[in-house]
Scaffold this motif. Structure first.
Motif, PDB file in Angstrom:
ATOM      1  N   ARG A 174       0.832  -1.208   0.000  1.00 38.93           N
ATOM      2  CA  ARG A 174       0.000   0.000   0.000  1.00 38.93           C
ATOM      3  C   ARG A 174       0.865   1.256   0.000  1.00 38.93           C
ATOM      4  O   ARG A 174       0.578   2.228  -0.724  1.00 38.93           O
ATOM      5  CB  ARG A 174      -0.907  -0.007   1.234  1.00 38.93           C
ATOM      6  CG  ARG A 174      -1.873   1.177   1.303  1.00 38.93           C
ATOM      7  CD  ARG A 174      -2.456   1.298   2.692  1.00 38.93           C
ATOM      8  NE  ARG A 174      -1.405   1.587   3.688  1.00 38.93           N
ATOM      9  CZ  ARG A 174      -1.602   1.599   4.990  1.00 38.93           C
ATOM     10  NH1 ARG A 174      -2.787   1.311   5.490  1.00 38.93           N
ATOM     11  NH2 ARG A 174      -0.601   1.868   5.822  1.00 38.93           N
ATOM     12  N   ASP A 175       1.942   1.237   0.788  1.00 36.03           N
ATOM     13  CA  ASP A 175       2.828   2.404   0.862  1.00 36.03           C
ATOM     14  C   ASP A 175       3.512   2.685  -0.473  1.00 36.03           C
ATOM     15  O   ASP A 175       3.938   3.820  -0.730  1.00 36.03           O
ATOM     16  CB  ASP A 175       3.887   2.200   1.952  1.00 36.03           C
ATOM     17  CG  ASP A 175       3.279   2.195   3.352  1.00 36.03           C
ATOM     18  OD1 ASP A 175       2.124   2.665   3.486  1.00 36.03           O
ATOM     19  OD2 ASP A 175       3.951   1.719   4.285  1.00 36.03           O
ATOM     20  N   ARG A 176       3.624   1.638  -1.308  1.00 33.95           N
ATOM     21  CA  ARG A 176       4.228   1.831  -2.628  1.00 33.95           C
ATOM     22  C   ARG A 176       3.176   2.036  -3.709  1.00 33.95           C
ATOM     23  O   ARG A 176       3.485   1.992  -4.901  1.00 33.95           O
ATOM     24  CB  ARG A 176       5.110   0.615  -2.988  1.00 33.95           C
ATOM     25  CG  ARG A 176       6.309   0.439  -2.054  1.00 33.95           C
ATOM     26  CD  ARG A 176       7.359  -0.494  -2.669  1.00 33.95           C
ATOM     27  NE  ARG A 176       6.845  -1.836  -2.922  1.00 33.95           N
ATOM     28  CZ  ARG A 176       6.936  -2.861  -2.065  1.00 33.95           C
ATOM     29  NH1 ARG A 176       7.497  -2.670  -0.878  1.00 33.95           N
ATOM     30  NH2 ARG A 176       6.484  -4.035  -2.377  1.00 33.95           N
ATOM     31  N   GLY A 177       1.908   2.217  -3.294  1.00 32.16           N
ATOM     32  CA  GLY A 177       0.833   2.448  -4.250  1.00 32.16           C
ATOM     33  C   GLY A 177       0.353   1.206  -4.963  1.00 32.16           C
ATOM     34  O   GLY A 177      -0.231   1.291  -6.050  1.00 32.16           O
TER      35      GLY A 177
END
Length: 282
Positions: free
Chosen positions: A113-116
Motif C-alpha cells: 500500500r505504501d508503494r501504491g
C-alpha cells in the motif's frame, strides 16, 4: 559405518526450482522434526531466504515428552527464534500457523500500500527435510487432502501452489537435503527418523546405531522391557544379531526393521534423539 549419502535427482531438481520460486514468496515455514530439531535443520535455508520472514515449525511434538519440548522452546527463544509446535497428523497447532501467515500478509500488504500497490494474498512456502510432515501440515491448513502425504521420504516430487484461503497461497515443495551430509552423526539420526530415503543407508547398521544412541540417552530400559534383551553389556550391532536369533530365526534384517518401525511409529514411546545444546546456535 559406511558413509550415509542420499541426494536423488528429483531433490536436486526441486532445490533448483525452489530457489527460483523463493523470489515470489513472502514468508517461509521451515518444518523441523521435533525428535531431532538440529539434525533436521537444512544449513542452507538462511542463505536461500535472505531477509524473508522465517517461521520455525517443530512438527511431531507428540513423539517427544512435553518437558523436552519446553526445553527446546526455551532454547529457540534464547536464539531469538519463536518456534511453533504442531502435530500434522492430528492438526494440533495449525490454527496458530495460519494466524502467523496472515500476520505476515498484513505486514506485506502495508508495504504494498505504501508503494501504491493493490493488496494480494500472502505467499508462503513450506520447506524442510523429506518426511518431516510438510504435506500433512498443508492438508491440515487446507482442511482437506490436496497434497500427497505418507510416512516415507520422497512422496512429494514437484512444487505445487495451493490456495489456503482468500488471504494465503502456499507452495508445497519436495523435501530438500544437502547434496553432501558432512555431519554423519546427524545423518544417522535422519536415517533413524526416516527423514531421508532408505536407499541412502543400511537398515541393520541404522538399527544398531539406534540401540547405541538409546543407551547413550539413558533409554536402555525401553529396549530391555520391550524386547527382553539388555543392551548395556553389548554393542548395538550385537543387539540386532541377538534379537534376530531370539525372535526371528536368525533374520537380522527383520529384527532391524522391527526395531526401527517401533521407534518411527512411536510404539516405543516418546523418545527425543536430541536435547537442546548448551551454547550452539541454529
Amino acid at each position: 559405518m559406511p558413509l550415509i549419502q542420499w541426494y536423488p535427482g528429483h531433490i536436486a531438481k526441486a532445490e533448483r526450482q525452489l530457489k527460483e520460486q523463493l523470489n515470489r514468496v513472502d514468508v517461509v515455514f521451515e518444518v523441523l522434526d521435533a525428535r531431532i530439531p538440529i539434525a533436521s535443520h537444512h544449513p542452507n535455508v538462511p542463505e536461500w531466504i535472505g531477509e524473508k520472514p522465517r517461521i520455525l515449525v517443530l512438527n511431531r511434538i507428540d513423539m517427544i515428552p512435553q518437558s523436552v519440548l519446553q526445553d527446546w522452546l526455551s532454547w529457540f527463544k534464547s536464539q531469538g527464534e519463536n518456534a511453533y509446535c504442531t502435530n500434522g497428523k492430528q492438526g494440533q497447532g495449525v490454527k496458530a500457523l495460519n494466524k502467523a501467515a496472515q500476520t505476515a500478509g498484513v505486514q506485506m500488504n502495508y508495504r504494498r500500500r505504501d508503494r501504491g500497490m493493490l493488496p494480494r494474498p500472502v505467499r508462503a512456502v513450506v520447506i524442510g527435510f523429506p518426511n518431516v510432515g510438510k504435506s500433512a501440515l498443508i492438508n491440515r491448513l487446507l482442511g482437506r487432502k490436496v497434497v500427497a502425504s505418507a510416512r516415507r521420504a520422497g512422496v512429494t516430487r514437484q512444487l505445487q501452489w495451493v490456495r489456503i484461503s482468500d488471504s494465503i497461497e502456499l507452495l508445497d515443495a519436495p523435501g530438500v537435503i544437502p547434496a553432501k551430509l558432512d555431519n554423519q552423526k546427524d545423518a544417522v539420526k535422519l536415517a533413524i527418523c526416516e527423514d531421508m530415503g532408505e536407499a541412502g543407508y543400511d537398515n541393520q547398521q541404522i538399527a544398531a546405531a539406534l540401540v547405541d544412541l538409546l543407551v547413550e540417552l539413558n533409554f536402555e530400559q525401553i529396549l530391555s522391557s520391550r524386547y527382553q534383551l539388555d543392551p548395556l553389556e553389548i554393542t548395538g550391532e550385537e543387539y540386532i544379531h541377538h534379537l534376530g536369533n531370539n525372535r526371528y530365526q536368525g533374520d537380522k534384517e527383520r529384527a532391524a526393521m522391527q526395531l526401527l518401525n517401533d521407534f518411527r511409529k512411536g510404539i516405543m514411546g516418546e523418545i527425543p534423539l536430541e536435547l537442546p545444546p548448551s551454547s550452539e546456535g541454529l
